[in-house]
Design an enzyme around this catalytic site. Structure first.
Site, PDB file in Angstrom:
ATOM      1  N   GLU A 263      22.621  -5.167   6.428  1.00  0.00           N
ATOM      2  CA  GLU A 263      20.866  -5.309   7.185  1.00  0.00           C
ATOM      3  C   GLU A 263      20.770  -5.858   8.220  1.00  0.00           C
ATOM      4  OE1 GLU A 263      17.459  -3.301   5.039  1.00  0.00           O
ATOM      5  OE2 GLU A 263      19.291  -3.570   4.059  1.00  0.00           O
TER       6      GLU A 263
ATOM      7  N   LYS B  36      16.443  -9.245  -2.258  1.00  0.00           N
ATOM      8  CA  LYS B  36      15.829  -7.638  -1.375  1.00  0.00           C
ATOM      9  C   LYS B  36      15.524  -8.050  -0.099  1.00  0.00           C
ATOM     10  CE  LYS B  36      13.789  -3.253  -1.655  1.00  0.00           C
ATOM     11  NZ  LYS B  36      13.423  -3.201  -0.664  1.00  0.00           N
TER      12      LYS B  36
ATOM     13  N   ASP C  16       0.840  -1.062  -0.364  1.00  0.00           N
ATOM     14  CA  ASP C  16       0.105  -0.272  -0.156  1.00  0.00           C
ATOM     15  C   ASP C  16       0.917   0.836   0.036  1.00  0.00           C
ATOM     16  OD1 ASP C  16      -2.340  -2.120   0.282  1.00  0.00           O
ATOM     17  OD2 ASP C  16      -3.294  -0.811   1.732  1.00  0.00           O
ATOM     18  N   PHE C  17       1.666   1.072   1.040  1.00  0.00           N
ATOM     19  CA  PHE C  17       3.422   2.710   0.894  1.00  0.00           C
ATOM     20  C   PHE C  17       3.611   2.321  -0.960  1.00  0.00           C
ATOM     21  CE2 PHE C  17       6.987   4.421   1.340  1.00  0.00           C
ATOM     22  CZ  PHE C  17       6.631   5.533   1.937  1.00  0.00           C
TER      23      PHE C  17
END
Length: 687
Positions: free
Chosen positions: A183, A126, A50-51
């Protein structure tokens, strides 16, 4: 017509944004900043998909009206500033940390590659984690910081020092200065235990691994950070002195030599077709990695070529992220209804506005039971977040409470079975699940049992699906499963599914009768599964059939003896014995026996138990077996087919693109076999 000259601008002037357009931009920008801040500094209210959609709408608006693409637009920014209330010091990165631009289709990926030709590329997963920046001087860890807004982050050095994957001192000939980007994440396999410990300590369960990792980095006490089991993968470089790699791959090789963890999934490729193959492979295997991931990153490999492409204000032009279809999205909850399963369990499920998630369009999702509906606080009419991971049934995670307008209403759990009208109740005191006690005659339960027994783990009756099962019950051809093997062409003429328009048995009907004939002589363990005894699945059924080899002997065996069977235990043994105390249950067994269904396992027909006592993990793609066939080959020879690698694993069979399980096996010293070795193992029991 005016002829063009040197003073004529062939490019039409960009449209000036109207007050209405500026208002739309302001609204979108404010909404994006709000959700971005929650993503980096709090608890997100909406899924990533949604973002991404909001962000793309803003990009599209700025493409139509370039005057809106001002420096402080969210499309020009990276990350989010640290909270004013943060207890960590702000620090400036030596080189700016950037974000990545995204593509969402193979066509967009091909377009990007056409605009970004290179000698070679790297494909990387990712990682769905938290970006951090590490500075090493003369090999020693000097500082660790969060990404923040790309320029200023929070100093989390003390917390980074307790993450086992982050070395305090680099190995070998480390450079004078190197800034490492990477990350921090929590492995999905570690997450359940983390939540169990939190609940046992009286806390609320964590929402997901990514948020838990982000919160862990901001703990005030490093001891609390260590308890979260954070991991780290390096995936980029910032400032450096005394280190000048020619390629990204060379940089990764150096990082690994210094003792920094780098991704085992990175591949160097040279062609568009190779990149597309990697994109498609990881879309199918996105849950095989040791970390959560939501896309594949493609980077130009040569650093000289990277410098030639440069960067925008927020992202390098030499890298792109292919985002996979989202596994979490929002949609409208239109209604909550209930379904009745084969054991009588009544399960609420959400009826939703259809939405695309994890590669398919879904309109229904599970809500588990009425207690969960209340715990999640969802109301009919809510905008809800749903999740669908891989092949798992979609699940409603919770409401987006900010979008309520007062028209939502509470779900009232029914008191009567929606299929047969019988009053519902828990099977025993304290049960969260309510059940329909009309187990023999409830049409919903019976059709579910028929569908289950026809499945690949039972009789494997291909021609008997959910629609066919419902038809056989609705037309009165079957009143319970005891009559299944008495079906004939004459009886099937009353069916709608298994007959032609002229009333004759169709091809599906003939196939059903042929399937039933084959099923009569199936393995004993499949017959046990087909009885739909609560808690008795394929693993327990195999163990019981292998030990007793006779259903009559199983029925007569004391519960204490049954419980001693490897992989069975007290709960399954009690459930098995209790099932046979019901008269109509015994009638099913008698009717099937009279119809010639297997009741005794003929030892002569059993595969030699070459794998007895061995645990085998199959990973990757095999030429001669699909996943189910490989598992069946192991189980039928007395072995245990496991999905995870541990020190107790006897062998790992590694096919093409085996990935992390093969790596873990080698790290643990577990023997790794190719397909030829697997065939030899099945035949002889030896590698």
């Amino acid at each position: 017509m005016t002829e063009p000259n040197d003073l004529t601008d062939p490019t039409p002037a960009a449209a000036e944004p109207t007050p209405e357009v500026r208002g739309r931009w302001d609204e979108l920008a404010q909404e994006i900043r709000h959700h971005r801040d929650l993503y980096y500094n709090g608890a997100p209210e909406i899924p990533d998909a949604d973002f991404d959609a909001l962000f793309q709408r803003l990009l599209d608006l700025e493409a139509d009206y370039p005057a809106l693409a001002v420096p402080d637009s969210p499309t020009q920014e990276v990350g989010a500033p640290a909270l004013a209330s943060s207890t960590f010091d702000n620090v400036e990165h030596l080189e700016r940390m950037m974000s990545l631009d995204n593509v969402f289709s193979l066509e967009e990926m091909r377009d990007w590659l056409a605009r970004t030709p290179a000698t070679a590329y790297l494909t990387e997963l990712k990682v769905d984690g938290v970006s951090i920046d590490l500075i090493y001087r003369n090999g020693a860890l000097e500082r660790a910081a969060t990404r923040g807004d790309g320029r200023i982050g929070e100093d989390i050095t003390a917390n980074a020092r307790v993450i086992d994957d982050i070395p305090h001192q680099l190995h070998g000939d480390a450079p004078e200065l190197v800034e490492i980007r990477g990350e921090v994440f929590i492995r999905p396999e570690d997450f359940p235990a983390l939540n169990e410990a939190r609940i046992a300590a009286g806390g609320k369960p964590f929402a997901n691994p990514r948020n838990t990792a982000a919160g862990g980095l901001r703990q005030k006490n490093p001891d609390d950070v260590k308890k979260r089991g954070l991991r780290f993968i390096a995936h980029g470089l910032g400032a450096r002195e005394g280190f000048a790699p020619a390629t990204q791959q060379e940089a990764y090789e150096a990082m690994a030599a210094w003792g920094l963890p780098v991704s085992e999934y990175t591949r160097r490729v040279e062609t568009v077709d190779e990149i597309i193959e990697r994109v498609e492979y990881w879309e199918r295997h996105r849950h095989d990695a040791i970390h959560e991931m939501d896309g594949l990153v493609v980077k130009v490999d040569a650093l000289s070529e990277q410098r030639g492409y440069g960067a925008t204000s927020r992202a390098p032009r030499w890298a792109i992220a292919y985002k996979y279809p989202p596994e979490e999205v929002t949609t409208e909850l239109l209604d909550i209804q209930v379904g009745v399963g084969r054991t009588g369990r009544v399960t609420p499920f959400a009826v939703m506005t259809p939405v695309f998630v994890a590669g398919s369009t879904v309109s229904m999702a599970t809500l588990h039971n009425q207690t969960e509906v209340a715990r999640k606080g969802v109301l009919i009419g809510d905008t809800v977040v749903i999740r669908k991971a891989g092949e798992i049934i979609p699940e409603v995670l919770g409401p987006v409470a900010d979008k309520r307008d007062g028209t939502e209403r509470e779900f009232i759990f029914p008191t009567l079975c929606p299929s047969c009208g019988t009053r519902l109740a828990p099977q025993k005191e304290g049960d969260a699940d309510w059940r329909c006690p009309n187990t023999r005659s409830c049409p919903a339960q019976l059709s579910a049992r028929l569908t289950y027994l026809a499945g690949r783990g039972g009789f494997d009756i291909e021609a008997l699906g959910e629609k066919g099962a419902q038809d056989l019950i609705r037309t009165g051809i079957l009143t319970d499963e005891s009559q299944l093997f008495d079906l004939t062409e004459e009886k099937l003429t009353a069916s709608e599914v298994y007959t032609t328009t002229t009333g004759k048995v169709n091809a599906a009907g003939k196939k059903l009768l042929a399937n039933l004939e084959t099923a009569r002589t199936t393995d004993l363990w499949r017959v046990i599964v087909a009885l739909s005894i609560r808690h008795v699945g394929p693993s327990a059924a195999r163990a019981l059939a292998a030990r007793y080899r006779s259903l009559p002997e199983l029925i007569d065996a004391p519960v204490e003896d049954l419980a001693e069977t490897d992989g069975v235990g007290g709960v399954i043994a009690e459930s098995f014995k209790e099932w046979f105390t019901v008269e109509w249950h015994r009638h099913i067994v008698d009717a099937w026996a009279a119809a010639g269904v297997t009741m005794v396992d003929d030892a002569a027909d059993r595969a030699e138990q070459t794998l007895e006592g061995l645990t085998v993990v199959v990973t990757g793609t095999l030429e001669g077996f699909n996943r189910d066939e490989a598992k069946e080959a192991i189980l039928s020879r007395g072995g245990k087919a496991s999905g995870s690698v541990s020190k107790k694993t006897s062998y790992v069979v590694a096919g093409e693109n085996a990935g992390s399980k093969e790596t873990k096996a080698r790290d643990l010293g577990v023997p790794v076999l190719d397909e030829a070795g697997f065939l030899h193992l099945l035949e002889t029991g030896e590698a």
